[in-house]
Scaffold this active site. Structure first.
Site, mmCIF file in Angstrom:
data_model
loop_
_atom_site.group_PDB
_atom_site.id
_atom_site.type_symbol
_atom_site.label_atom_id
_atom_site.label_comp_id
_atom_site.label_asym_id
_atom_site.label_seq_id
_atom_site.Cartn_x
_atom_site.Cartn_y
_atom_site.Cartn_z
ATOM 1 N N ASP A 81 0.812 -1.403 0.085
ATOM 2 C CA ASP A 81 0.106 -0.005 0.234
ATOM 3 C C ASP A 81 0.827 1.148 -0.012
ATOM 4 O O ASP A 81 1.935 1.405 0.841
ATOM 5 C CB ASP A 81 -0.822 0.086 1.215
ATOM 6 C CG ASP A 81 -1.951 0.819 1.272
ATOM 7 O OD1 ASP A 81 -2.392 1.290 0.250
ATOM 8 O OD2 ASP A 81 -2.356 1.283 2.451
ATOM 9 N N HIS A 82 0.712 2.166 -0.979
ATOM 10 C CA HIS A 82 1.517 3.514 -0.920
ATOM 11 C C HIS A 82 2.816 3.303 -1.036
ATOM 12 O O HIS A 82 3.748 4.094 -0.274
ATOM 13 C CB HIS A 82 0.922 4.413 0.363
ATOM 14 C CG HIS A 82 -0.597 4.894 0.109
ATOM 15 N ND1 HIS A 82 -0.935 5.703 -0.783
ATOM 16 C CD2 HIS A 82 -1.423 4.484 0.766
ATOM 17 C CE1 HIS A 82 -2.253 5.901 -0.598
ATOM 18 N NE2 HIS A 82 -2.601 5.335 0.256
ATOM 19 N N ASP A 103 2.986 5.028 -5.345
ATOM 20 C CA ASP A 103 2.225 6.201 -5.114
ATOM 21 C C ASP A 103 3.117 7.579 -5.477
ATOM 22 O O ASP A 103 3.856 7.722 -4.431
ATOM 23 C CB ASP A 103 1.668 6.223 -3.845
ATOM 24 C CG ASP A 103 0.914 7.487 -3.483
ATOM 25 O OD1 ASP A 103 0.936 8.725 -4.350
ATOM 26 O OD2 ASP A 103 0.578 7.653 -2.385
ATOM 27 N N GLY A 208 -9.202 5.673 1.666
ATOM 28 C CA GLY A 208 -9.940 6.430 2.797
ATOM 29 C C GLY A 208 -11.247 5.813 3.095
ATOM 30 O O GLY A 208 -12.000 6.922 3.135
ATOM 31 N N SER A 210 -12.726 4.118 5.095
ATOM 32 C CA SER A 210 -13.222 4.048 6.669
ATOM 33 C C SER A 210 -14.354 5.014 7.008
ATOM 34 O O SER A 210 -13.856 6.074 6.619
ATOM 35 C CB SER A 210 -12.270 3.909 7.744
ATOM 36 O OG SER A 210 -11.389 2.644 7.446
ATOM 37 N N ASN A 229 -10.270 0.271 0.222
ATOM 38 C CA ASN A 229 -9.247 0.320 1.075
ATOM 39 C C ASN A 229 -9.607 0.741 2.624
ATOM 40 O O ASN A 229 -10.323 1.841 2.658
ATOM 41 C CB ASN A 229 -8.162 1.466 0.736
ATOM 42 C CG ASN A 229 -7.215 0.792 -0.362
ATOM 43 O OD1 ASN A 229 -7.400 -0.173 -1.152
ATOM 44 N ND2 ASN A 229 -5.846 1.499 -0.393
ATOM 45 N N ASP A 231 -8.647 0.683 6.762
ATOM 46 C CA ASP A 231 -7.622 0.818 7.726
ATOM 47 C C ASP A 231 -7.905 1.185 8.822
ATOM 48 O O ASP A 231 -8.220 0.342 9.956
ATOM 49 C CB ASP A 231 -6.289 1.445 7.137
ATOM 50 C CG ASP A 231 -5.264 1.212 8.278
ATOM 51 O OD1 ASP A 231 -5.255 0.368 9.163
ATOM 52 O OD2 ASP A 231 -3.946 1.858 8.080
ATOM 53 N N THR A 232 -8.417 2.547 8.987
ATOM 54 C CA THR A 232 -8.899 2.867 10.210
ATOM 55 C C THR A 232 -9.964 2.269 11.000
ATOM 56 O O THR A 232 -9.817 2.128 12.239
ATOM 57 C CB THR A 232 -9.354 4.556 10.032
ATOM 58 O OG1 THR A 232 -8.210 5.208 9.434
ATOM 59 C CG2 THR A 232 -9.715 5.392 11.218
#
Ligand code: G3H
Ligand code: 13P
Ligand code: ZN
Length: 285
Positions: A81-82, A103, A208, A210, A229, A231-232
């Protein structure tokens, strides 16, 4: 079964659904994601950020995900990721990642094309799929911070040129989401997703994700998003599971007893997302 990111996302694109790409940082989170994927019979992408690789070590992450994938009945991809660092991307290729993100979105279009194309040429030569980003997604991940005022939406004409010139497999677009928790409700530009999809017809990626309400997620998927995606929301559910247990059981010090509830809480949230994204029941053998 370990497969490439492209295999998973082409299937999602052809069948009009999205696959969750969930960030991993430790064993419990790897297990939470795999268990949720088994439970919902969903293809899944496990992704590690540069920070996760720094924390756990690329060999540990790749070994854990490989064991999880080999024992899973559902298709699994391991994704960087990134990625911003050439050497680290090469390390991921050597360590069995089946997908990487380059990225270079903070650079000019021409520079982004140049950096991305170099990675595409190398990764494709060894059968690994590539995600790249155009436009600037708000918020912070790893060493990239984009203030809200500097976030810029992806331009469809530039996207066409970017994809054509680089040969990337899936494109991360900036359409109103931001990394990390939201203060208000995010406003997504659904028309932009649709326009870009109609122009390119390749898998599109939403970062982004979440905290984005269910209705917006479903509309984004209907308009062409295939990789989502998260994560949070994993961090928050894991944290809550651990904290609630620790608060109720202040004398417990066994890490298995403390982290187990975090794993369970994260699994429940991840399974919910898989149903929301439309990937549940889409696993193939
Ligand atoms: O978008 C990226 C993820 O939330 C990664 O966060 O760099 O703190 O691991 P991290
Ligand atoms: P969130 O942490 O906002 O879910 O973003 C995850 C992400 O985009 C990882 O690349
Ligand atoms: Zn991201």
């Amino acid at each position: 079964m370990l497969v490439t990111g492209k295999q998973i996302l082409d299937h999602a694109n052809e069948n009009g659904y999205a696959v969750g790409a969930f960030n991993v940082n430790n064993m419990e989170i790897v297990q939470a994601i795999i268990n949720a994927a088994e439970e919902t019979q969903s293809p899944v992408i496990l992704q590690a950020s540069q920070g996760a690789l720094k924390y756990a070590g690329v060999e540990y992450i790749s070994a854990m995900v490989k064991v999880a994938a080999d024992n899973a009945s559902v298709p699994v991809a391991l994704h960087l990721d990134h990625g911003t660092d050439f050497k680290q991307i090469m390390l991921c290729l050597r360590n069995g990642f089946t997908s990487v993100m380059i990225d270079a979105s903070k650079h000019s279009l021409d520079e982004n094309i140049k950096i991305t194309k170099d990675i595409v040429d190398i990764a494709h030569a060894v059968g690994v799929s590539v995600e790249a980003e155009l436009g600037k997604i708000g918020g912070t991940e790893d060493d990239i911070t984009v203030a809200e005022k500097d976030a810029t939406m992806t331009d469809p004409d530039e996207a066409a040129k970017f994809v054509e010139s680089t040969g990337l497999d899936y494109l991360a677009i900036a359409v109103g989401t931001a990394h990390g928790p939201y203060k208000g409700e995010p406003k997504l530009d659904f028309d932009r997703i649709k326009t870009i999809k109609e122009r390119l017809n390749i898998p599109l990626v939403l970062h982004g994700s979440s905290g984005v309400p269910e209705e917006s997620i479903k509309k984004a998927v209907a308009n062409g998003i295939n990789k989502i995606n998260i994560d949070t929301d994993i961090r928050m559910s894991f944290n809550k599971g651990v904290r609630d247990f620790a608060n109720e059981n202040p004398d417990v010090y066994d890490p298995r007893k403390l982290l187990g509830p975090g794993r369970e809480a994260a699994q429940a949230v991840i399974a919910e997302k898989m149903n929301m994204f439309g990937s549940a029941g889409k696993a193939w053998r």
